[in-house]
Write a protein that holds these residues in place. Structure first.
Motif, PDB file in Angstrom:
ATOM      1  N   ARG A 268       0.841  -1.200   0.000  1.00 52.18           N
ATOM      2  CA  ARG A 268       0.000   0.000   0.000  1.00 52.18           C
ATOM      3  C   ARG A 268       0.877   1.252   0.000  1.00 52.18           C
ATOM      4  O   ARG A 268       2.020   1.233   0.498  1.00 52.18           O
ATOM      5  CB  ARG A 268      -0.977   0.002   1.173  1.00 52.18           C
ATOM      6  CG  ARG A 268      -0.315   0.006   2.530  1.00 52.18           C
ATOM      7  CD  ARG A 268      -1.325   0.180   3.625  1.00 52.18           C
ATOM      8  NE  ARG A 268      -0.684   0.274   4.931  1.00 52.18           N
ATOM      9  CZ  ARG A 268      -1.249   0.830   5.996  1.00 52.18           C
ATOM     10  NH1 ARG A 268      -2.485   1.329   5.910  1.00 52.18           N
ATOM     11  NH2 ARG A 268      -0.627   0.874   7.152  1.00 52.18           N
ATOM     12  N   GLY A 276      -3.069   2.388  10.624  1.00 58.43           N
ATOM     13  CA  GLY A 276      -3.408   1.001  10.404  1.00 58.43           C
ATOM     14  C   GLY A 276      -4.644   0.890   9.527  1.00 58.43           C
ATOM     15  O   GLY A 276      -5.475   1.800   9.486  1.00 58.43           O
ATOM     16  N   ALA A 277      -4.773  -0.225   8.812  1.00 57.45           N
ATOM     17  CA  ALA A 277      -5.909  -0.370   7.910  1.00 57.45           C
ATOM     18  C   ALA A 277      -6.152  -1.858   7.649  1.00 57.45           C
ATOM     19  O   ALA A 277      -5.292  -2.701   7.935  1.00 57.45           O
ATOM     20  CB  ALA A 277      -5.646   0.373   6.600  1.00 57.45           C
ATOM     21  N   THR A 278      -7.277  -2.119   7.133  1.00 57.96           N
ATOM     22  CA  THR A 278      -7.631  -3.487   6.771  1.00 57.96           C
ATOM     23  C   THR A 278      -8.081  -3.496   5.314  1.00 57.96           C
ATOM     24  O   THR A 278      -8.900  -2.656   4.910  1.00 57.96           O
ATOM     25  CB  THR A 278      -8.758  -4.017   7.656  1.00 57.96           C
ATOM     26  OG1 THR A 278      -8.317  -3.988   9.022  1.00 57.96           O
ATOM     27  CG2 THR A 278      -9.116  -5.445   7.273  1.00 57.96           C
ATOM     28  N   ALA A 279      -7.516  -4.430   4.570  1.00 57.93           N
ATOM     29  CA  ALA A 279      -7.910  -4.566   3.167  1.00 57.93           C
ATOM     30  C   ALA A 279      -8.671  -5.881   2.997  1.00 57.93           C
ATOM     31  O   ALA A 279      -8.285  -6.903   3.585  1.00 57.93           O
ATOM     32  CB  ALA A 279      -6.680  -4.539   2.286  1.00 57.93           C
ATOM     33  N   ASN A 280      -9.712  -5.815   2.232  1.00 57.35           N
ATOM     34  CA  ASN A 280     -10.502  -7.014   1.971  1.00 57.35           C
ATOM     35  C   ASN A 280      -9.953  -7.699   0.725  1.00 57.35           C
ATOM     36  O   ASN A 280     -10.011  -7.144  -0.377  1.00 57.35           O
ATOM     37  CB  ASN A 280     -11.965  -6.651   1.760  1.00 57.35           C
ATOM     38  CG  ASN A 280     -12.590  -6.167   3.058  1.00 57.35           C
ATOM     39  OD1 ASN A 280     -12.323  -6.736   4.132  1.00 57.35           O
ATOM     40  ND2 ASN A 280     -13.382  -5.122   2.984  1.00 57.35           N
ATOM     41  N   THR A 298     -12.979 -14.714   1.032  1.00 59.16           N
ATOM     42  CA  THR A 298     -12.548 -13.391   1.482  1.00 59.16           C
ATOM     43  C   THR A 298     -11.623 -13.506   2.688  1.00 59.16           C
ATOM     44  O   THR A 298     -11.860 -14.296   3.599  1.00 59.16           O
ATOM     45  CB  THR A 298     -13.767 -12.523   1.832  1.00 59.16           C
ATOM     46  OG1 THR A 298     -14.638 -12.486   0.706  1.00 59.16           O
ATOM     47  CG2 THR A 298     -13.336 -11.117   2.217  1.00 59.16           C
ATOM     48  N   THR A 299     -10.604 -12.684   2.636  1.00 59.09           N
ATOM     49  CA  THR A 299      -9.660 -12.639   3.740  1.00 59.09           C
ATOM     50  C   THR A 299      -9.424 -11.180   4.097  1.00 59.09           C
ATOM     51  O   THR A 299      -9.259 -10.339   3.202  1.00 59.09           O
ATOM     52  CB  THR A 299      -8.310 -13.283   3.335  1.00 59.09           C
ATOM     53  OG1 THR A 299      -8.563 -14.614   2.891  1.00 59.09           O
ATOM     54  CG2 THR A 299      -7.335 -13.292   4.499  1.00 59.09           C
ATOM     55  N   ALA A 300      -9.414 -10.899   5.347  1.00 57.84           N
ATOM     56  CA  ALA A 300      -9.120  -9.532   5.798  1.00 57.84           C
ATOM     57  C   ALA A 300      -7.616  -9.413   6.029  1.00 57.84           C
ATOM     58  O   ALA A 300      -7.052 -10.154   6.851  1.00 57.84           O
ATOM     59  CB  ALA A 300      -9.902  -9.203   7.056  1.00 57.84           C
ATOM     60  N   VAL A 301      -7.037  -8.533   5.304  1.00 58.09           N
ATOM     61  CA  VAL A 301      -5.585  -8.316   5.442  1.00 58.09           C
ATOM     62  C   VAL A 301      -5.390  -7.074   6.294  1.00 58.09           C
ATOM     63  O   VAL A 301      -5.832  -5.984   5.928  1.00 58.09           O
ATOM     64  CB  VAL A 301      -4.925  -8.144   4.058  1.00 58.09           C
ATOM     65  CG1 VAL A 301      -3.428  -7.947   4.216  1.00 58.09           C
ATOM     66  CG2 VAL A 301      -5.239  -9.334   3.175  1.00 58.09           C
ATOM     67  N   ARG A 302      -4.726  -7.243   7.400  1.00 58.59           N
ATOM     68  CA  ARG A 302      -4.567  -6.126   8.340  1.00 58.59           C
ATOM     69  C   ARG A 302      -3.156  -5.532   8.212  1.00 58.59           C
ATOM     70  O   ARG A 302      -2.165  -6.265   8.189  1.00 58.59           O
ATOM     71  CB  ARG A 302      -4.830  -6.597   9.766  1.00 58.59           C
ATOM     72  CG  ARG A 302      -6.289  -6.915  10.010  1.00 58.59           C
ATOM     73  CD  ARG A 302      -6.551  -7.336  11.440  1.00 58.59           C
ATOM     74  NE  ARG A 302      -7.983  -7.542  11.656  1.00 58.59           N
ATOM     75  CZ  ARG A 302      -8.630  -8.634  11.304  1.00 58.59           C
ATOM     76  NH1 ARG A 302      -7.989  -9.639  10.723  1.00 58.59           N
ATOM     77  NH2 ARG A 302      -9.934  -8.739  11.535  1.00 58.59           N
ATOM     78  N   PHE A 303      -3.158  -4.245   8.126  1.00 61.99           N
ATOM     79  CA  PHE A 303      -1.895  -3.509   8.079  1.00 61.99           C
ATOM     80  C   PHE A 303      -1.737  -2.748   9.378  1.00 61.99           C
ATOM     81  O   PHE A 303      -2.661  -2.079   9.843  1.00 61.99           O
ATOM     82  CB  PHE A 303      -1.893  -2.494   6.921  1.00 61.99           C
ATOM     83  CG  PHE A 303      -1.721  -3.116   5.569  1.00 61.99           C
ATOM     84  CD1 PHE A 303      -0.453  -3.289   5.016  1.00 61.99           C
ATOM     85  CD2 PHE A 303      -2.825  -3.523   4.825  1.00 61.99           C
ATOM     86  CE1 PHE A 303      -0.310  -3.850   3.757  1.00 61.99           C
ATOM     87  CE2 PHE A 303      -2.672  -4.092   3.578  1.00 61.99           C
ATOM     88  CZ  PHE A 303      -1.415  -4.265   3.039  1.00 61.99           C
TER      89      PHE A 303
END
Lengths: 791, 346
Positions: A268, A276-280, A298-303
């Motif tokens: 990103r 911080g953020a979360t991408a689907n 679907t997986t939640a990708v956390r930054f």
């Protein structure tokens, strides 16, 4: 200062002598005049001598200077600081439009930066004048840089059309290539002013100011660089960098209940990185021709705050298979998607995948070498067969078993021919010492077509001196070779095996599936006899010495002995991108190693085949901008996001999905082309950061930034830069020269007292009248006098 | 006198050339000259009585005035009638008419050969060229006409006329005579002078020497008409005139100049010309426009000095433009001179 027309300037400068020459010429043609009142002429001359000399010097200086200025004006001088856009001399401008992935960035409700770049290019084009001889060409920056409208032409309307037709690409920006192309187009014409107009948002995805610029080849040609203002809209963007399924070949479960995963890397950019953020992330496996909607997993990708890159293991969604039906096999791909953001193209990633019901393996062994009476009598081929197809154990002569994901067949090593390898995914050679040179050629040909060849060291019963490494090295074009002499532990203490999990080679993916357990699996394995390797340029220093820390070149050490010497090596034939040769430097027999009896045996060979087949078949996944092998065999597969031409060119610049067909039109494989995440960086950069990098990369004399056109405002010529450099000098010189000529005429008239002559009827008459003489105008006095004198 | 009003020509076949006075004197000019009467401003002492009155109050026919007797006066001139009436002694004085001797002194130096007027325009009979082939009318031609005219007037009055031509010295001299052939001789001498119209002489004029030589030839007082461009130093002119004044000679100065010399209007010579002097000066290359003002100032200054000098000595100065006809110039001169004489006598 140089001259645009140096020859003309020199010629004109020679004309400086013209006034002197004319003076001398007229002096020669001066008419003699007999004059009675000579005493008064002499007296007047004595009175006026100094003044006349001064007047003559002034007139000569004025005339000479006027001619000099006119000569300079004709020569059209150019100063180093002259701006191309304000120049009056013919100009060559190469428009470099950024149509890379970064140019697709678009804010909320705004036009894309590509459109802004095209508008800026049109503005620069409007500043040119074809009538004056200005020429333009167009180069696009999406990798690889492309000469769209070349060569330089005065047909500016055609260049305009080419600009308007520029489409976005999903490749990274090829700044170096674009600059080199532009410089190549400009050439070296001293009579013209040259410039490169770089029209880009200059986000980090287009050019990274933090990186050292790649200078173009040293050249005396130094154009001016005109650059659009850097973008100022901060945008967040996330991109999928890669999608790697854990299995390079999908062996379909007969039940259709797949539980496959893929390793997905996401990066990103933008100001949002600080938080911080979360991408689907959604993943789905999609088969060619599948009409049903993808089953997204679907997986939640956390930054975390400040985290730019994240790699996750995400499940892949498969379409459900109706009961009673077999799952579709053949061409499929994994599609990964992120939520929309500034750049849409890098939110989709397609990964071509291979799907098989079974992997066909051929074990080339001496005839009659089938499973023996017991483990102590098993040959290497037997152990491998058992490892690959455990359920075939004990079934002598019928090695193939139904529903086995890996089907194993035996062929006579001595009679190995290309026909034996048709439809086969992998070939194992356990007795390379018995293989003829034709057999090696057949194997190398098989590997070059994308096959997996696994060679194990011959049994310990073979000759102490190994002759087979040479033909193998030659056939596969290896830069390294296997030692001819067998190495053995001198004191009888076996060597242990060590995993090289950190090998950075792509070939290391062969054992990537075992990475978690590999260290534990290799621990009990010991090796008694093995073959060394000889240092080759392709292996680097680490190969021969065994002390290296990773693979060098194309060869990869998958497993090593405890002293670091290679034990299981993988390499591409000829260093190409397809095919795989794996060499186990120990015969998988109990006399040489404990491997056959260890837990590592089955997973090692299973992975070697399952992953190796996928690796050997070559990468069918390319990044936009990469060179496409055999583009003529590709046919486009329509996808929801697909666009662009239906025919593939040498370079793929747009993310798309293709299928490679054979002569009969059947699909051989899928080729996926994805956006290059290297160009997805939307971070802003300032002029101060960019200027030195741009100047160095283009070897430009100067960098001038174009003014940005406010949103909603029609771009016009007034938006062109107003530099404070020296304006063109030919017109002022011309004016100055003409003014001097006028001044010269006035001086000549004044100094010659012609005005007095014109007042002949008044002033002179008055004087003459005072002397009692009636005056009559007669302009031909001298003529009469001379006529009389001649007579 | 053989020269009549209806026959002004003075053909002279001497020297093998036909001299036609009308070449120099326009018939209209000659017609006007017939009415002129030349009077000396100072009544000169002549050999015979004439129409010119003597400046001396002598004892001739016409009574002039009385003056008181002084011891030593001739008693024959006492006016006894006045003595009888007033018992005072007065003498009777008379005006005496004398002959007029005119010596025409013509400058034939190199500068006199200059001329910018066409011969056809100036010639009395419309000839395009002079007998010697020139097409331009030189100052010497004009001087010739003027001298002829003066001689004509004088001879017609019955007075004597002599002619002298000079440059650095007297070149030709004709004795004074009032004979019938005098005018022809004068015209012939002027027309046939070898130096006329050419710069071959290349000599400047020496007026002082010429005056000296002239005065050395005469014993009586006379009128000397100097016809010249006076292109000489004012100092030399002053010396010459002083000698004439000392000899009590009357001077009539006719300054003959070409219009081109007066105006210096050489517009068609733009780009420069080479000025070549006619009296041996070094050639000079220059643009005439650049010195025009200085030239005009110089010649005007010279002429002013000359005029002032002559008038200061009581002499006449007449500027004669070669581009103008001689008749009006002479008429103006004669009338002015007669008026001056009348004022003087009054």
């Amino acid at each position: 200062m140089t001259f645009l027309n140096p020859i003309l300037a020199l010629t004109a400068l020679g004309c400086v002598l013209a006034p002197i020459a004319i003076h001398l010429l007229f002096r020669r043609r001066t008419k003699p005049l007999e004059w009675g009142a000579m005493r008064f002429v002499l007296e007047a001359f004595k009175r006026q001598r100094k003044r006349m000399r001064l007047e003559q010097i002034l007139i000569l200086a004025a005339r000479t200077l006027a001619v000099l200025l006119l000569a300079l004006a004709v020569g059209r001088p150019m100063f180093a600081g002259d701006s191309v856009l304000q120049s009056r001399v013919p100009r060559d401008v190469v428009l470099v439009v950024d149509n890379s992935l970064a140019a697709q960035a678009v804010g909320a409700g705004e036009k894309s930066e590509l459109q802004a770049n095209k508008d800026a290019a049109l503005r620069v084009l409007e500043g040119l004048d074809a009538g004056r001889g200005d020429r333009a060409a167009l180069v696009t920056m999406g990798a690889p840089a492309e000469k769209v409208a070349t060569p330089l032409t005065t047909e500016l309307a055609g260049v305009r059309r080419a600009i308007e037709a520029v489409e976005a690409t999903d490749s990274a920006a090829d700044m170096t290539g674009a600059i080199a192309s532009a410089r190549d187009l400009l050439g070296r014409d001293a009579a013209r002013q040259s410039a490169i107009a770089l029209l880009s948002g200059l986000r980090r995805g287009s050019i990274d100011a933090a990186k050292v610029a790649e200078p173009v080849a040293e050249s005396a040609m130094r154009p001016e660089l005109i650059v659009s203002d850097p973008a100022d809209a901060a945008l967040d963007n996330a991109a999928i960098v890669s999608v790697e399924p854990l299995r390079s070949v999908l062996l379909r479960d007969a039940s259709g209940q797949e539980t496959q995963q893929a390793r997905v890397t996401i990066v990103r950019h933008g100001p949002g990185v600080a938080a911080g953020a979360t991408a689907n992330l959604r993943l789905a496996a999609i088969s060619v021709g599948e009409s049903e909607a993808p089953a997204w997993a679907t997986t939640a990708v956390r930054f975390a705050a400040g985290q730019e890159t994240a790699t996750v293991l995400a499940p892949i969604g498969f379409a459900k298979v109706e009961p009673g039906k077999k799952a579709t096999t053949g061409a499929l791909w994994i599609e990964a998607r992120l939520d929309d953001d500034a750049i849409a193209s890098d939110n989709v990633f397609r990964r071509a995948w291979k799907s098989r019901e079974t992997v066909k393996v051929v074990i080339a062994a001496p005839a009659g070498e089938n499973l023996g009476a017991g483990p102590t009598a098993y040959s290497a081929a037997d152990w491998i067969t058992l490892a690959l197809s455990p359920r075939t154990g004990g079934t002598s002569g019928a090695l193939e078993a139904e529903n086995e994901p890996i089907s194993v067949a035996r062929v006579d090593l001595a009679r190995l021919s290309p026909a034996d390898l048709i439809g086969v995914d992998s070939v194992f050679v356990t007795r390379p010492d018995l293989l003829a040179s034709d057999g090696w050629m057949s194997l190398s040909e098989f590997a070059r077509k994308g096959g997996l060849v696994v060679v194990t060291a011959p049994t310990s019963a073979a000759a102490a001196v190994q002759m087979w490494p040479e033909p193998m090295t030659k056939a596969f074009g290896l830069t390294w070779t296997v030692a001819r002499e067998v190495s053995a532990s001198g004191n009888g203490a076996p060597r242990s095996v060590r995993a090289m999990a950190t090998d950075a080679s792509p070939l290391a993916a062969v054992l990537a599936g075992l990475s978690a357990e590999l260290d534990e699996l290799v621990k009990p394995v010991v090796v008694v006899r093995w073959l060394g390797t000889e240092m080759g340029s392709g292996m680097g220093s680490g190969m021969g010495s065994g002390m290296g820390s990773g693979s060098v070149g194309e060869a990869a050490r998958l497993l090593t002995l405890e002293d670091g010497s290679p034990w299981l090596v993988a390499a591409r034939p000829d260093g190409s991108s397809r095919g795989l040769l794996a060499v186990l430097l120990t015969a998988p027999e109990l006399e040489s190693t404990s491997l056959p009896a260890m837990p590592l045996m089955v997973p090692l060979f299973q992975e070697l085949v399952r992953q190796g087949v996928g690796v050997a078949s070559g990468s069918a996944n390319l990044l936009a901008g990469a060179s496409v092998p055999e583009p003529a065999d590709l046919r486009r597969i329509a996808t929801d996001g697909g666009s662009g031409s239906a025919a593939m060119s040498e370079f793929a610049r747009t993310a798309s999905l293709w299928r490679r067909v054979d002569a009969r039109g059947a699909t051989r494989e899928l080729v996926a082309i994805n956006a290059d995440s290297a160009g997805s960086a939307t971070d802003l950069q300032t002029q101060e950061q960019l200027t030195p990098v741009l100047k160095a990369s283009a070897q430009a004399t100067s960098v001038t930034y174009l003014k940005s056109t406010p949103a909603g405002e029609k771009p016009g010529r007034e938006a062109l830069p107003r530099t404070n450099r020296t304006p063109p000098m030919d017109l002022p010189l011309l004016i100055a020269g003409l003014v001097l000529l006028v001044l010269d005429a006035l001086l000549s008239r004044w100094f010659s007292h012609a005005s007095v002559g014109s007042m002949f009827g008044s002033g002179a008459a008055a004087k003459a009248g005072a002397s009692g003489v009636r005056v009559q105008a007669d302009a031909s006095t001298t003529e009469n006098i001379n006529r009389g004198a001649a007579a | 006198m053989a020269i009549g009003e209806n026959n002004p020509e003075g053909d002279d076949r001497a020297g093998g050339r036909s001299i036609d006075a009308s070449l120099y004197l326009h018939p209209q000019t000659l017609a006007r000259l017939a009415t002129f009467e030349m009077r000396a401003k100072m009544i000169v002492e002549g050999l015979s009585s004439g129409q010119h009155r003597s400046p001396y109050q002598g004892f001739s026919v016409e009574f002039a005035q009385h003056r008181p007797y002084s011891p030593g006066d001739d008693l024959r001139h006492l006016d006894w009638k006045v003595f009888a009436r007033s018992d005072k002694l007065h003498l009777k004085q008379y005006q005496q008419e004398t002959n007029l001797d005119l010596i025409v002194l013509v400058d034939c130096s190199g500068s006199m050969s200059f001329g910018s007027r066409t011969f056809a325009d100036a010639s009395g009979v419309g000839h395009d060229t002079s007998p010697d082939g020139r097409t331009h009318w030189s100052k010497f031609d004009h001087a010739t006409a003027l001298a002829a005219a003066l001689s004509y007037i004088t001879l017609r009055q019955g007075d004597r006329v002599g002619l002298e031509m000079f440059d650095d010295q007297i070149k030709l001299m004709l004795k004074r005579s009032s004979g019938q052939e005098t005018w022809r001789q004068i015209v012939s001498a002027l027309a046939s002078h070898p130096a006329r119209g050419t710069s071959a002489a290349q000599k400047s004029s020496d007026l002082r020497r010429a005056i000296d030589q002239t005065l050395g030839q005469v014993t009586n007082r006379c009128i000397i008409a100097i016809v010249s461009d006076f292109f000489m130093d004012i100092g030399a002119i002053r010396d010459a005139l002083a000698r004439a004044r000392h000899a009590k000679a009357d001077i009539m100065a006719f300054q003959v100049l070409d219009r081109a010399e007066l105006e210096f209007d050489l517009r068609d010579a733009a780009g420069g010309v080479i000025f070549q002097g006619l009296e041996g000066e070094s050639p000079l290359r220059l643009d005439p426009r650049s010195i025009r003002s200085a030239y005009l100032a110089a010649i005007e200054e010279h002429n002013t000095q000359l005029r002032t000098l002559l008038r200061g000595l009581g002499y006449d100065h007449t500027l004669v433009n070669t581009h103008e006809y001689l008749g009006p110039t002479l008429a103006a001169f004669v009338s002015r001179r007669n008026a001056q004489i009348k004022r003087h006598l009054a």
